[in-house]
Each structure stands twice: as C-alpha cells, then as structure tokens.
Design a protein around this motif. Sequence first.
Motif, short mmCIF file in Angstrom:
data_model
loop_
_atom_site.label_atom_id
_atom_site.label_comp_id
_atom_site.label_asym_id
_atom_site.label_seq_id
_atom_site.Cartn_x
_atom_site.Cartn_y
_atom_site.Cartn_z
N ILE A 108 8.46 -15.71 -32.78
CA ILE A 108 9.27 -14.48 -32.43
C ILE A 108 9.29 -14.34 -31.07
N SER A 109 10.49 -14.10 -30.26
CA SER A 109 10.71 -14.35 -28.95
C SER A 109 11.13 -12.82 -28.58
N GLY A 110 11.31 -11.88 -29.23
CA GLY A 110 11.97 -10.59 -28.83
C GLY A 110 12.24 -9.75 -29.83
N ILE A 111 12.72 -8.44 -29.39
CA ILE A 111 13.20 -7.51 -30.27
C ILE A 111 13.92 -6.61 -29.63
N ASN A 112 15.03 -5.91 -30.03
CA ASN A 112 15.93 -4.81 -29.58
C ASN A 112 16.49 -3.82 -30.28
N SER A 113 16.80 -2.81 -30.23
CA SER A 113 17.50 -2.01 -31.14
C SER A 113 18.96 -2.42 -30.76
N GLU A 114 19.67 -1.93 -31.79
CA GLU A 114 21.07 -2.40 -32.06
C GLU A 114 22.17 -1.51 -31.83
N VAL A 115 23.58 -1.69 -32.04
CA VAL A 115 24.51 -0.82 -31.54
C VAL A 115 24.62 0.26 -32.63
N MET A 116 24.56 -0.08 -33.83
CA MET A 116 24.43 1.09 -35.00
C MET A 116 23.25 1.63 -34.98
N LEU A 117 23.25 3.12 -35.28
CA LEU A 117 22.04 3.84 -35.33
C LEU A 117 21.27 3.52 -36.75
N GLY A 118 20.02 3.13 -36.36
CA GLY A 118 19.19 2.64 -37.50
C GLY A 118 19.05 1.18 -37.77
N GLN A 119 19.71 0.41 -36.68
CA GLN A 119 19.83 -1.01 -36.67
C GLN A 119 19.08 -1.71 -35.71
N TRP A 120 18.45 -2.82 -36.06
CA TRP A 120 17.58 -3.61 -34.88
C TRP A 120 17.59 -5.07 -35.10
#
Length: 339
Positions: free
Chosen positions: A170-182
């Motif tokens: 794993i090289s990273g994470i981030n929250s995404e554009v839609m609420l509840g999406q990662w």
Amino acid sequence: MTKLEYIWIDGTESTPQLRSKTKVVEHFDGTVNGPSGCPIWGFDGSSTNQAPGDNSDCVLKPVRLYVNPLEEGCHLVLCEVWNTDDTPHETNTRWELDGLLSDVRKEEPWFGFEQEYTLFKQGDNGLVPVGWPKDGSQPPPQGDYYCGRNKGEHIARKHMDACIKTGIGISGINSEVMLGQWEYQIFGKDPYKSTDDLWVARWLLEKICLHTHRVVSLNPKPISGDWNGAGCHTNFSTKAMREKDGDQVIHKAIKKLEYLHEDHIEVYGTGNEKRLTGLHETCPITEFRWGVSDRGASVRVPWQVAKDGKGYLEDRRPSANCDPYLVAWRLIKTICGED
C-alpha cells in the motif's frame, strides 16, 4: 497451533466474490507448500458457483502467504482454484497471467492500482453511505469531500495500518469526491504481487468493516444522480517507458489501447457503463480519449510524465469491482504482446 485462513475467488457471475475458511495446523514452517507448510485443500465448489453438486470437489492451491494483521496466531493464505484433474479452474483468472509474464519479464511491467470504495451504514430504510442522513435524503453536493471533510477516516486508516503490517504494497490513501467514498493505492514491481495484494487488501477491508458495523461496496456507481462513481484507476509502465524517451513508448502504447478499447472494456468490470458516462471525471464508455492531466479521458498522462519525457500512463477505465488479474493480463497483452 497455527490458524491458516484460506482465501479464494469464487464463481459468482458478473462480479466474483472472496471466500475463506480456516485450517488449524499443529506444525507450520511459514511456507505455502510442503508437509509442514500450507497444504493443498479442498472445498465444495457447488456452494461457490464453481462446480455441480454431483461433482463438487474443487482444489485450493496456496500461492501467497501473509501474516493476518487482525488476528494473532493466524496467517492469510491466498489460493488459486484448480480442478481435481490438476488443471486450472475456469474461474482461475490468476492463471491467465502466467503465460504472458513468462514472455514479457524482460519488459519489467509495474502496476499501481487506485482502489476506490464506498462505505455504507444502516439507515432508517436500508443502507446509506456513511455521512449521509439516515433518512436517505441527500447531503450537501460534492465538492468539499475530496481530500477534505469526508466520513469514514477511522476505517480507512485502520485498513491502511493493517496492510502495512502484513506487507501489502500500500502506498497511500485519500478521501474521494463523494461523501462516504475513499481510496487506497497498491503498487508493485511484480505483477503477481500487486494483483495478489489488491485482492487480500479487499478481504481485509471487508473484515474491518464487519467489525465496525459498516459495509464496503465496490459498486462502480453506488449512488445514482450527480455523484461520482467508483473506479480502480490502473497505473502501468514498462522498463522502456521509465527510461529516456519513454514518452514515445507511452504514446505507442496508448495507440494500442485505443485500437483495442472494446476488448479492455469487456474485462474492466461489471456495471461500468453506469460510471463511464462522460460525466463525473470519466470518458463515455463508447469512446476513447487520452490527454495530459485530463481526468475526463480514458487514459491520462500525468503532467510530471509529460515534463520528464518518461514514466507511466494511467488507465482510468477499470471499475472498482474489476478483477485486477484480468486488468493486468489485458494491459500486458495489449501493450507488451502482439495484439
């Protein structure tokens, strides 16, 4: 005593699912085969859509071993499914990579998968994405959630830590554009390792969500309307792409991808037509377009790659529920093969 959690991909039509069961062994030497390692094991294929009831036995062949970061004294054993006559099962898509990789090892293909997912919770009338009103009404429109004020971070971080602990790339994470999406990113210089890691990372996330009373979805369009879908953008490079004048190699590869666009869409995930509409940072599923920094393209060339004249390409077409073995197989076959 050691617990071995055998994990495999079933034969569920449209979108295969992960299955697992536990073997307890008295002696374990930390290998995936041999009398004191992870032995071959059987299962009832008639209950996993992989065999008829009158000839139901299927075989699990261990291919990769991980320490289970969620349970002490337990290992995760990723397996291929084989028939009892020692031939690969028709649902064994990992095997599809074998012949290709033996022919293209010298090209050193690397993969990076950007796995988007949506977290759901129990609402008043069924499941709703985390952060959404429990009555099912719409939250404020997207715009503030990407790498910002999203919900579900505790799950995303617990999952990231679990992947690090067990050796997943794993090289990273981030929250995404839609609420509840990662999103989490998996990278590997070995195509087998990166694709195996993605499947095991998915299994871990399912288990973490189960313990936190949440549900993870890989639906490419989890919520209809003016909301982003969920993809599994795939970054790909060969040794020649990463060296001087690699941009010329990348441009040749993109032409091949355009020519075989429909062949790629065929194995890039079920329900992808609901996501690839030309809206919400996608190109229509019936079209192919590429561009530098263009997140509305089928294939994006990052600006740094264009500046350096070498690097990688990002195929933005695979859906969140894609089979990474098939995605890797198709990209290698198109770009490195004779197609």
